[in-house]
Write a protein that holds these residues in place. Structure first.
Motif, PDB file in Angstrom:
ATOM      1  N   SER A  16      -4.522   0.484  -4.604  1.00 40.89           N
ATOM      2  CA  SER A  16      -4.141  -0.851  -5.148  1.00 40.89           C
ATOM      3  C   SER A  16      -2.591  -0.831  -5.203  1.00 40.89           C
ATOM      4  O   SER A  16      -2.161  -1.893  -5.164  1.00 40.89           O
ATOM      5  N   ALA A  17      -1.982   0.391  -6.047  1.00 38.64           N
ATOM      6  CA  ALA A  17      -0.778   0.185  -6.421  1.00 38.64           C
ATOM      7  C   ALA A  17       0.243   0.355  -5.254  1.00 38.64           C
ATOM      8  O   ALA A  17       1.060  -0.589  -5.079  1.00 38.64           O
ATOM      9  N   ALA A  18       0.083   1.104  -4.320  1.00 33.87           N
ATOM     10  CA  ALA A  18       0.608   1.237  -3.029  1.00 33.87           C
ATOM     11  C   ALA A  18       0.677  -0.062  -2.054  1.00 33.87           C
ATOM     12  O   ALA A  18       1.620  -0.363  -1.595  1.00 33.87           O
ATOM     13  N   MET A  19      -0.552  -0.647  -2.325  1.00 31.64           N
ATOM     14  CA  MET A  19      -0.790  -1.715  -1.197  1.00 31.64           C
ATOM     15  C   MET A  19      -0.443  -3.352  -1.631  1.00 31.64           C
ATOM     16  O   MET A  19       0.194  -4.005  -0.980  1.00 31.64           O
ATOM     17  N   MET A  20      -0.687  -3.339  -3.096  1.00 32.45           N
ATOM     18  CA  MET A  20      -0.398  -4.670  -3.766  1.00 32.45           C
ATOM     19  C   MET A  20       0.644  -4.890  -4.412  1.00 32.45           C
ATOM     20  O   MET A  20       1.267  -5.963  -4.470  1.00 32.45           O
ATOM     21  N   LEU A  21       1.476  -3.998  -4.908  1.00 27.30           N
ATOM     22  CA  LEU A  21       2.887  -4.246  -5.737  1.00 27.30           C
ATOM     23  C   LEU A  21       3.935  -4.648  -4.525  1.00 27.30           C
ATOM     24  O   LEU A  21       4.505  -5.708  -4.964  1.00 27.30           O
TER      25      LEU A  21
END
Length: 228
Positions: free
Chosen positions: A57-62
């Motif tokens: 989630s961090a790698a894809m959404m930020l």
């Protein structure tokens, strides 16, 4: 000078993608990380699976939210206020909640021994395609595409609450595509990179062309799986 929260954000993004590469790499330490991901659906398996989804989630959404974060900072600079770190924290909190939910679903599927067959994958792809052209998706995407309007409407709420609201709006845009990780995309660098690019293009684009194109691709994938 670059604000500390931007340095932290870029560091988190870099660290996230490096960690994802390590998880997928055919090295001894990469294998160790993958073993955590593939552990049984017991408490330690749930913890590892949650960590995997948090990382994804961090790698894809930020990256998809960077234009909105930059818009907030521009407004804050003109008013002599800050709050960028609180905004990012509120946004991240929403996606942390999604990561926990996704991990629980993935663990439940494994515990129930539900086979992730071609039919299961096709059903998930069709569901994602349907959501891509739904009014809810269009409404959330409209807000994501106009961060200046979004912040002007909700500025009085403060940066943290705006971050939570922005994260919820972003979740409304992207949860269906993220959920495709349940059918084999989890920890696949190719899937994650492609999904990140598509979600970013959706937010930067105008009109329904990109969401509809993604829906058509999902339907094509579902048709291929059904016919295989």
């Amino acid at each position: 000078m670059t604000a500390p929260h931007w340095l932290a954000l870029y560091g988190l993004l870099l660290g996230g993608w490096v960690a994802l590469w390590a998880w997928s790499a055919p090295t001894s330490w990469g294998t160790l990380l993958r073993d955590l991901c593939l552990s049984t659906p017991e408490p330690q398996g749930l913890v590892a699976t949650t960590g995997m989804w948090l990382l994804m989630s961090a790698a894809m959404m930020l990256p998809t939210a960077i234009p909105a974060f930059a818009t907030h900072d521009d407004i804050a600079d003109t008013q002599g206020t800050g709050g960028g770190a609180a905004l990012v924290a509120g946004y991240a909190l929403v996606w942390a909640g999604f990561a926990v939910a996704a991990a629980l679903v993935q663990t439940a599927l494994a515990t129930a021994d539900i086979p992730r067959t071609g039919a299961f994958a096709a059903a998930l792809l069709i569901s994602a395609a349907a959501y891509q052209v739904s009014p809810m998706k269009a409404a959330c995407l409209s807000k994501c595409r106009r961060p200046l309007v979004f912040f002007m409407q909700h500025w009085a709420e403060g940066p943290f609450r705006m971050g939570v609201r922005l994260g919820a709006t972003c979740l409304g845009c992207c949860w269906a595509l993220m959920a495709l990780g349940l059918i084999g995309g989890a920890m696949s660098l190719a899937f994650m990179a492609l999904a990140t690019v598509l979600m970013t293009l959706e937010k930067l684009g105008r009109g329904p062309a990109i969401p509809v194109a993604i829906a058509i691709a999902c339907l094509a994938g579902a048709g291929f799986l059904i016919g295989a």
